[in-house]
Design a protein around this motif. Structure first.
Motif, PDB file in Angstrom:
ATOM      1  N   VAL A  17     -20.097 -11.068  13.367  1.00 34.93           N
ATOM      2  CA  VAL A  17     -20.258 -10.076  14.438  1.00 34.93           C
ATOM      3  C   VAL A  17     -19.289 -10.373  15.583  1.00 34.93           C
ATOM      4  N   GLY A  18     -19.093 -11.642  15.894  1.00 35.83           N
ATOM      5  CA  GLY A  18     -18.142 -12.010  16.938  1.00 35.83           C
ATOM      6  C   GLY A  18     -16.718 -11.623  16.582  1.00 35.83           C
ATOM      7  N   LEU A  19     -16.318 -11.863  15.337  1.00 35.77           N
ATOM      8  CA  LEU A  19     -14.979 -11.467  14.899  1.00 35.77           C
ATOM      9  C   LEU A  19     -14.800  -9.955  14.947  1.00 35.77           C
ATOM     10  N   CYS A  20     -15.843  -9.230  14.599  1.00 35.33           N
ATOM     11  CA  CYS A  20     -15.804  -7.773  14.663  1.00 35.33           C
ATOM     12  C   CYS A  20     -15.593  -7.317  16.103  1.00 35.33           C
ATOM     13  N   LEU A  21     -16.305  -7.941  17.025  1.00 35.69           N
ATOM     14  CA  LEU A  21     -16.179  -7.581  18.431  1.00 35.69           C
ATOM     15  C   LEU A  21     -14.752  -7.813  18.931  1.00 35.69           C
ATOM     16  N   PHE A  22     -14.194  -8.982  18.652  1.00 33.92           N
ATOM     17  CA  PHE A  22     -12.853  -9.289  19.146  1.00 33.92           C
ATOM     18  C   PHE A  22     -11.776  -8.459  18.443  1.00 33.92           C
ATOM     19  N   ALA A  23     -11.974  -8.146  17.176  1.00 33.75           N
ATOM     20  CA  ALA A  23     -11.006  -7.298  16.470  1.00 33.75           C
ATOM     21  C   ALA A  23     -11.001  -5.890  17.062  1.00 33.75           C
ATOM     22  N   GLY A  24     -12.170  -5.380  17.375  1.00 30.92           N
ATOM     23  CA  GLY A  24     -12.253  -4.048  17.981  1.00 30.92           C
ATOM     24  C   GLY A  24     -11.665  -4.012  19.378  1.00 30.92           C
ATOM     25  N   LEU A  25     -11.867  -5.085  20.135  1.00 28.47           N
ATOM     26  CA  LEU A  25     -11.296  -5.133  21.481  1.00 28.47           C
ATOM     27  C   LEU A  25      -9.773  -5.239  21.432  1.00 28.47           C
ATOM     28  N   ALA A  26      -9.252  -5.971  20.462  1.00 24.31           N
ATOM     29  CA  ALA A  26      -7.801  -6.134  20.348  1.00 24.31           C
ATOM     30  C   ALA A  26      -7.123  -4.819  19.945  1.00 24.31           C
ATOM     31  N   LYS A  27      -7.765  -4.084  19.020  1.00 22.78           N
ATOM     32  CA  LYS A  27      -7.189  -2.817  18.562  1.00 22.78           C
ATOM     33  C   LYS A  27      -7.459  -1.679  19.532  1.00 22.78           C
ATOM     34  N   GLY A  28      -8.554  -1.778  20.257  1.00 26.14           N
ATOM     35  CA  GLY A  28      -8.945  -0.690  21.151  1.00 26.14           C
ATOM     36  C   GLY A  28      -9.854   0.318  20.463  1.00 26.14           C
ATOM     37  N   ASP A  29     -10.130   0.111  19.196  1.00 34.17           N
ATOM     38  CA  ASP A  29     -10.993   1.028  18.455  1.00 34.17           C
ATOM     39  C   ASP A  29     -11.626   0.260  17.302  1.00 34.17           C
ATOM     40  N   TYR A  30     -12.741   0.747  16.838  1.00 29.18           N
ATOM     41  CA  TYR A  30     -13.436   0.128  15.712  1.00 29.18           C
ATOM     42  C   TYR A  30     -13.269   1.013  14.485  1.00 29.18           C
ATOM     43  N   GLY A  31     -12.801   0.424  13.394  1.00 26.03           N
ATOM     44  CA  GLY A  31     -12.613   1.157  12.153  1.00 26.03           C
ATOM     45  C   GLY A  31     -13.748   0.893  11.183  1.00 26.03           C
ATOM     46  N   LYS A  32     -13.548   1.333   9.949  1.00 26.63           N
ATOM     47  CA  LYS A  32     -14.579   1.151   8.914  1.00 26.63           C
ATOM     48  C   LYS A  32     -14.796  -0.324   8.599  1.00 26.63           C
ATOM     49  N   GLN A  37     -18.278  -5.022   8.784  1.00 27.11           N
ATOM     50  CA  GLN A  37     -18.418  -6.404   9.229  1.00 27.11           C
ATOM     51  C   GLN A  37     -19.596  -6.542  10.197  1.00 27.11           C
ATOM     52  N   LEU A  38     -19.781  -5.572  11.068  1.00 31.14           N
ATOM     53  CA  LEU A  38     -20.893  -5.599  12.018  1.00 31.14           C
ATOM     54  C   LEU A  38     -22.231  -5.488  11.303  1.00 31.14           C
ATOM     55  N   ILE A  39     -22.345  -4.543  10.396  1.00 32.37           N
ATOM     56  CA  ILE A  39     -23.602  -4.352   9.667  1.00 32.37           C
ATOM     57  C   ILE A  39     -23.884  -5.537   8.752  1.00 32.37           C
ATOM     58  N   GLY A  40     -22.853  -6.003   8.043  1.00 34.66           N
ATOM     59  CA  GLY A  40     -23.031  -7.147   7.149  1.00 34.66           C
ATOM     60  C   GLY A  40     -23.383  -8.417   7.900  1.00 34.66           C
ATOM     61  N   GLY A  41     -22.742  -8.647   9.049  1.00 33.33           N
ATOM     62  CA  GLY A  41     -23.038  -9.820   9.853  1.00 33.33           C
ATOM     63  C   GLY A  41     -24.440  -9.792  10.427  1.00 33.33           C
ATOM     64  N   SER A  42     -24.855  -8.622  10.885  1.00 35.25           N
ATOM     65  CA  SER A  42     -26.210  -8.484  11.412  1.00 35.25           C
ATOM     66  C   SER A  42     -27.241  -8.702  10.315  1.00 35.25           C
TER      67      SER A  42
END
Length: 57
Positions: A17-32, A37-42
């Motif tokens: 979940v942490g990697l998902c958060l930082f990847a989304g912040l770096a790109k500026g958007d969240y993809g599939k 990754q968020l659902i699987g991590g949770s």
């Protein structure tokens, strides 16, 4: 034994979940990929919590 397996699952889920958060912040958007990754991590975190609780008995 279940305690350590559950704890490991919780740590992997939390890291995912942490990697998902930082990847989304770096790109500026969240993809599939980030959504999966968020659902699987949770899910991994909560299953780890369940397994860890079963080992405490």
């Amino acid at each position: 034994m279940f305690f350590y397996v559950g704890l490991g699952m919780q740590l992997v889920g939390f890291a995912s979940v942490g990697l998902c958060l930082f990847a989304g912040l770096a790109k500026g958007d969240y993809g599939k990929l980030e959504l999966i990754q968020l659902i699987g991590g949770s899910l991994m975190f909560y299953i780890g919590t369940f397994v860890k609780g079963r080992g405490a008995k």
